[in-house]
Motif scaffolding. Structure first.
Motif, PDB file in Angstrom:
ATOM      1  N   CYS A 100     -89.439 -15.962 119.734  1.00  0.00           N
ATOM      2  CA  CYS A 100     -87.990 -15.752 119.779  1.00  0.00           C
ATOM      3  C   CYS A 100     -87.336 -16.919 119.042  1.00  0.00           C
ATOM      4  O   CYS A 100     -87.499 -18.069 119.435  1.00  0.00           O
ATOM      5  CB  CYS A 100     -87.519 -15.709 121.227  1.00  0.00           C
ATOM      6  N   VAL A 150     -79.196 -11.529 124.506  1.00  0.00           N
ATOM      7  CA  VAL A 150     -79.681 -10.750 123.357  1.00  0.00           C
ATOM      8  C   VAL A 150     -80.627 -11.672 122.610  1.00  0.00           C
ATOM      9  O   VAL A 150     -80.246 -12.783 122.229  1.00  0.00           O
ATOM     10  CB  VAL A 150     -78.526 -10.307 122.428  1.00  0.00           C
ATOM     11  N   LYS A 151     -81.871 -11.244 122.426  1.00  0.00           N
ATOM     12  CA  LYS A 151     -82.873 -12.104 121.786  1.00  0.00           C
ATOM     13  C   LYS A 151     -83.333 -11.521 120.457  1.00  0.00           C
ATOM     14  O   LYS A 151     -83.498 -10.309 120.324  1.00  0.00           O
ATOM     15  CB  LYS A 151     -84.093 -12.288 122.710  1.00  0.00           C
ATOM     16  N   TRP A 152     -83.528 -12.429 119.503  1.00  0.00           N
ATOM     17  CA  TRP A 152     -84.064 -12.067 118.183  1.00  0.00           C
ATOM     18  C   TRP A 152     -85.489 -12.581 118.099  1.00  0.00           C
ATOM     19  O   TRP A 152     -85.750 -13.746 118.392  1.00  0.00           O
ATOM     20  CB  TRP A 152     -83.222 -12.692 117.068  1.00  0.00           C
ATOM     21  N   CYS A 154     -75.628 -15.031 113.344  1.00  0.00           N
ATOM     22  CA  CYS A 154     -74.740 -14.063 113.991  1.00  0.00           C
ATOM     23  C   CYS A 154     -73.381 -14.721 114.214  1.00  0.00           C
ATOM     24  O   CYS A 154     -73.323 -15.792 114.813  1.00  0.00           O
ATOM     25  CB  CYS A 154     -75.286 -13.639 115.350  1.00  0.00           C
ATOM     26  N   CYS A 174     -82.206  -6.597 124.154  1.00  0.00           N
ATOM     27  CA  CYS A 174     -81.201  -7.042 125.127  1.00  0.00           C
ATOM     28  C   CYS A 174     -81.659  -6.629 126.520  1.00  0.00           C
ATOM     29  O   CYS A 174     -82.473  -5.717 126.670  1.00  0.00           O
ATOM     30  CB  CYS A 174     -79.831  -6.457 124.807  1.00  0.00           C
ATOM     31  N   VAL A 199     -84.828  -7.017 117.727  1.00  0.00           N
ATOM     32  CA  VAL A 199     -83.729  -7.506 118.565  1.00  0.00           C
ATOM     33  C   VAL A 199     -83.768  -6.758 119.897  1.00  0.00           C
ATOM     34  O   VAL A 199     -83.969  -5.547 119.925  1.00  0.00           O
ATOM     35  CB  VAL A 199     -82.352  -7.374 117.857  1.00  0.00           C
TER      36      VAL A 199
END
Length: 939
Positions: free
Chosen positions: A183, A173-175, A268, A167, A165
């Motif tokens: 991503c 905010v990227k997973w 999330c 930011c 994760v």
């Protein structure tokens, strides 16, 4: 050829006066088996490890030229990853202090570093907006992840899942799924930059810190990556609406964009916010290693500490609440109170305390000691490290400051420096203190409080010093006692300059009140003692039309040069104070000047970035030199020579020849504006002070400096810089998407490729010679001696193919892919044939397979269309499969053997091998300390 003038080179000798730079974060490191005692801090291009108990520097991890921008200790505590301003990452061993691995992949400063929980992988984020995952064990880059549009601020690995994760300042905010390197989720909707991330509650909760006073809290639900089509959708079965609909219910909620809805891995959902007391942005957000405590701070001096309840504690609290609810229900004769009983977010994440530091906090680190105390180290803006302990057993926990490291430097920028007449003591003065340093040991031997200092000098005899201040005072200090003897109101404005008279009977000062004042030393009767003490007596004044910026005596004390705010330098006779010369030509005020030892030349440095050299006999300008890229702040001649040094706001110190008007040498080391410098009376040492809070000592060596060689080295350095800035080589068939190669083209990768090319050329030549030799032997009918190549002889008479392997093995693991990418295709067929030969021998199978697969990937089209290589590829296919399976079998056998030995030892000693060794060690230590306390109490 005529004789060239010989100069001697000045080399960097030491960096001192710096406790810590505020560019990167502070971190606790495990050293000598102890945690919570030693801290690693950035210090310009180095990393200092401080012992917080003794206040001593125990280790210096030496960098090269670039400033440290990021730090991250490894989970095993043996290594420290350090990111630099140029994008390089170096991993240091804390046992030896040496750099073991270097990674080059980023084009700009590294802003975030994080190890995975095993320490095998390292992820880095940078100002170039890219994230790179590195393999620490194999010392190579794995892949580059693109997606963010601004500076990366934080990166975190998840322990349980192979996820990352990140930011950034682009508000996202990227997973990332590291198995597929893409991503899969982006959290959007933060109103401003996301400055920090933290994972809590066994990675079931995420906290983000942005530019406002809220810490947003998210619940994480991990779902199967591939769902059974017959299985009902988990979200629908729960009866909940879509994530977007859920989050639109609240104005400030964050939206989710699923780029691959069919591969949903994590869900999330925002559960609320924790309001910080600070109103500005979050600067640092972090937890301790156990994830029990959360700390955050803004741009002020307050660190806010929160505790996170464990699952057991939450359960206990819920039970208590239920009991209360049941009681209430009984009283009001209601039923089923359980449904309404829930813990609020503020109850789960509780504020423990606020820690007020002595200055603005730049970063912090937390560690939970075995005694149950929370240790907090704070790196402050004013060159200070503070350590606080928080006793968690107390009813109202209060942070107590246990140590403060300050003696190693000033709180603010050093504005004036001076050398004592014996070349041993160095004076540095800033806005709050005067410090005297021993030049040889670099230890601070005296610290005296003062007002904002602008200029200084050692009184003849080196027992007293005089400081000129911003408020217009002259302060006289005695070094033996470290006390202020006398303060005089010298000027109505700032005292910008002070100069000792050559006869050493007095000095002259110039101030912002348009006056030059002459002073003499005198002995006066001290009221407190019988002995007389030194004092200063004002004898004459020279009134001028403009503010005085700098004053200097000529060595024969006949002339006085005065620099004024009107961009001119006026020269007066000292005895009559009559005007002699006016030196005009600078476009901006002259900030510094000096007169050479024989009084023939005066050099002036100005805010217009130029240095002008004038003759003092007629006031003619000999030469104007473009000296620095910004204002020239200080200028001083080397004693008994016509060489002089200049210091500029462009962070450089330069040496010049005033006779030949040539630039001799540039002393590079400082990272920000250089305010002042001082030369020792013998000319062997230069000390300089900068806005980066560091003092640097430079030493004159016996090594001669040849200008032509210096220019050549400068050109080479410029070429190397231009190579690094060139376009990166493109891999054929690779789309410029989310992922890419981890490495980047550097001068090292080009040199490595050239060495491989040279080795293959030598191999070709030797094979051609061998064919000729065999033909000659056949024709002659007898064996003719074959001449051995001197390079092969130097390597121990090895074969040409073995030499190529030796060269190939010397290519750094982290630079292998980039070196092969630079290698022209004409060398690839030979390399593939050699690889086949090496793999058949069974040597370096892992390295060769890695290089082989990469070459096949980047040259796939050319290799498959080349009929000459079909048999080579077929042979490689057979040999690689057989050899790799052999290596795998050996590894499997070794693993099984080690596990068997472990079981045997455990059964024999009836102990758990390697488990909880540290805990037992700490327990023994606690018991021993308890015993010692009891003995002391009895005594």
């Amino acid at each position: 050829m005529g004789l060239t003038r010989q100069y001697l080179r000045y080399e960097p000798a030491a960096l001192f006066g710096l406790v810590a730079s505020a560019r990167a974060a502070v971190a606790f490191v495990a050293l000598r088996g102890e945690r919570g005692r030693y801290v690693a801090v950035p210090a310009c291009e180095h990393v200092f490890v401080w012992d917080t108990r003794k206040g001593e520097k125990v280790l210096i991890l030496k960098g090269l030229k670039q400033q440290v921008s990021c730090l991250c200790p490894s989970p095993d505590g043996l290594h420290l990853a350090v990111g630099y301003e140029d994008g390089a990452i170096r991993i240091f061993s804390l046992l030896s202090g040496e750099s073991t691995v270097t990674f080059n992949g980023h084009k700009a400063a590294v802003t975030a570093l994080q190890y995975d929980h095993l320490g095998g992988r390292l992820v880095s984020g940078s100002k170039d907006t890219e994230v790179i995952v590195w393999d620490v064990i194999n010392e190579s880059g794995l892949y580059r992840l693109r997606g963010h549009k601004d500076v990366i601020t934080q990166v975190l690995f998840l322990k349980e899942k192979n996820l990352l994760v990140t930011c950034a300042k682009d508000t996202l905010v990227k997973w990332w799924d590291l198995d597929t390197q893409h991503c899969f989720k982006t959290l959007v909707g933060h109103r401003a930059e996301v400055w920090g991330l933290a994972l809590l509650s066994k990675e079931k909760r995420l906290i983000t810190g942005s530019a406002d006073s809220e810490l947003r809290v998210w619940d994480l639900t991990y779902v199967q990556e591939v769902k059974d089509p017959d299985e009902p959708d988990s979200k629908k079965s729960k009866g909940s609406s879509s994530p977007v609909a859920e989050e639109n219910t609240e104005e400030d909620e964050t939206l989710e964009l699923d780029e691959h809805p069919e591969e949903r891995i994590v869900k999330c959902s925002k559960v609320g916010s924790i309001v910080r007391e600070g109103r500005d942005r979050v600067v640092t957000l972090g937890t301790d290693q156990m994830g029990k405590f959360l700390g955050c701070h803004g741009t002020d001096a307050i660190l806010e500490v929160f505790s996170i309840l464990s699952e057991e504690d939450i359960q206990k609290k819920l039970e208590k609440k239920m009991k209360k609810a049941r009681k209430k229900a009984k009283q009001n004769s209601e039923e089923e109170p359980e449904r309404n009983v829930e813990l609020s977010l503020q109850e789960e994440i509780q504020r423990v305390t606020n820690v007020k530091a002595s200055s603005k906090i730049k970063s912090f680190d937390l560690i939970l000691s075995p005694k149950g105390e929370l240790k907090m180290v704070l790196l402050l803006q004013n060159n200070v490290i503070e350590l606080y302990n928080l006793d968690l057993s107390a009813k109202v926990p209060q942070a107590v400051r246990v140590s403060r490291i300050t003696i190693g430097g000033h709180r603010s920028d050093v504005r004036t420096l001076a050398f004592s007449s014996d070349n041993i003591a160095v004076l540095s003065a800033a806005a709050e203190s005067v410090k005297i340093w021993n030049r040889s040991t670099l230890q601070c031997i005296r610290t005296m409080e003062c007002e904002y200092a602008l200029c200084s000098l050692f009184v003849p005899g080196d027992r007293q010093v005089i400081i000129g201040t911003k408020s217009g005072k002259l302060q006289l200090y005695d070094l033996a006692s470290g006390s202020l003897i006398e303060t005089l109101d010298a000027h109505d404005g700032a005292v910008w300059s002070i100069a000792l008279s050559p006869d050493q009977h007095g000095f002259v000062t110039g101030g912002a009140d348009k006056c030059v004042k002459f002073w003499e030393f005198e002995l006066v009767k001290d009221e407190s003692s019988v002995q007389k003490r030194l004092s200063m007596k004002h004898v004459r004044i020279l009134q001028l039309d403009e503010d005085v910026l700098c004053v200097r005596y000529s060595p024969n004390q006949k002339l006085l040069a005065v620099s004024l705010l009107d961009c001119t330098v006026k020269v007066f006779y000292v005895d009559t104070l009559k005007f002699f010369l006016s030196l005009y030509g600078h476009k901006l005020p002259v900030l510094c000047m000096d007169i050479c030892y024989d009084g023939t030349l005066i050099a002036t440095g100005s805010a217009d970035r130029n240095v002008k050299i004038w003759g003092l006999d007629f006031g003619d300008c000999h030469r104007s030199l473009f000296a620095h890229d910004d204002s020239v702040m200080y200028l001083q001649f080397v004693p008994k020579s016509h060489l002089f040094f200049t210091a500029g706001k462009d962070s450089k110190i330069k040496q010049w020849d005033a006779d030949k008007f040539e630039h001799i040498q540039t002393l590079e080391g400082h990272h920000q504006e250089v305010w002042c410098l001082a030369l020792s009376p013998n000319g062997d040492y230069v000390v300089s002070a900068s806005h980066d809070k560091s003092l640097r000592l430079w030493e004159r060596t016996r090594e001669p400096l040849i200008l032509e060689e210096e220019r050549e080295m400068q050109r080479e350095a410029e070429y190397e810089e231009s190579v690094a800035k060139e376009e990166q080589p493109v891999v054929a068939g690779e789309r410029q998407g989310e992922t890419g190669l981890a490495g980047k083209k550097t001068i090292e990768t080009i040199k490595a490729a050239e060495k491989v090319m040279e080795a293959i050329e030598l191999y070709r030549e030797e094979m051609a010679k061998l064919k000729e030799h065999s033909a000659i032997c056949k024709a002659a009918g007898k064996e003719v001696p074959f001449p051995v190549n001197p390079i092969l002889r130097a390597h121990g008479n090895i074969t040409p193919s073995a030499y190529v392997l030796e060269v190939f093995k010397k290519v750094k693991s982290s630079e292998l892919e980039e070196s092969l990418l630079v290698l022209p295709f004409s060398y690839v067929p030979d390399l593939l044939r050699l690889f086949n030969e090496y793999i058949q021998q069974g040597s370096n199978v892992e390295l060769l397979c890695r290089a082989l697969l990469f070459l096949l990937k980047i040259h796939f089209g050319q290799i498959t269309s080349n009929h000459m290589l079909v048999t080579v590829i077929e042979n490689l296919k057979k040999t690689t499969i057989s050899r790799v399976s052999e290596v795998r079998d050996v590894l499997g056998f070794n693993m099984a053997g080690l596990q068997f030995l472990k079981r045997e030892i455990e059964a024999k000693d009836e102990v758990t091998f390697f488990a909880d060794a540290t805990e037992r060690f700490e327990e023994k230590k606690r018991k021993r300390k308890k015993k010692e306390k009891m003995v002391l109490a009895l005594l």
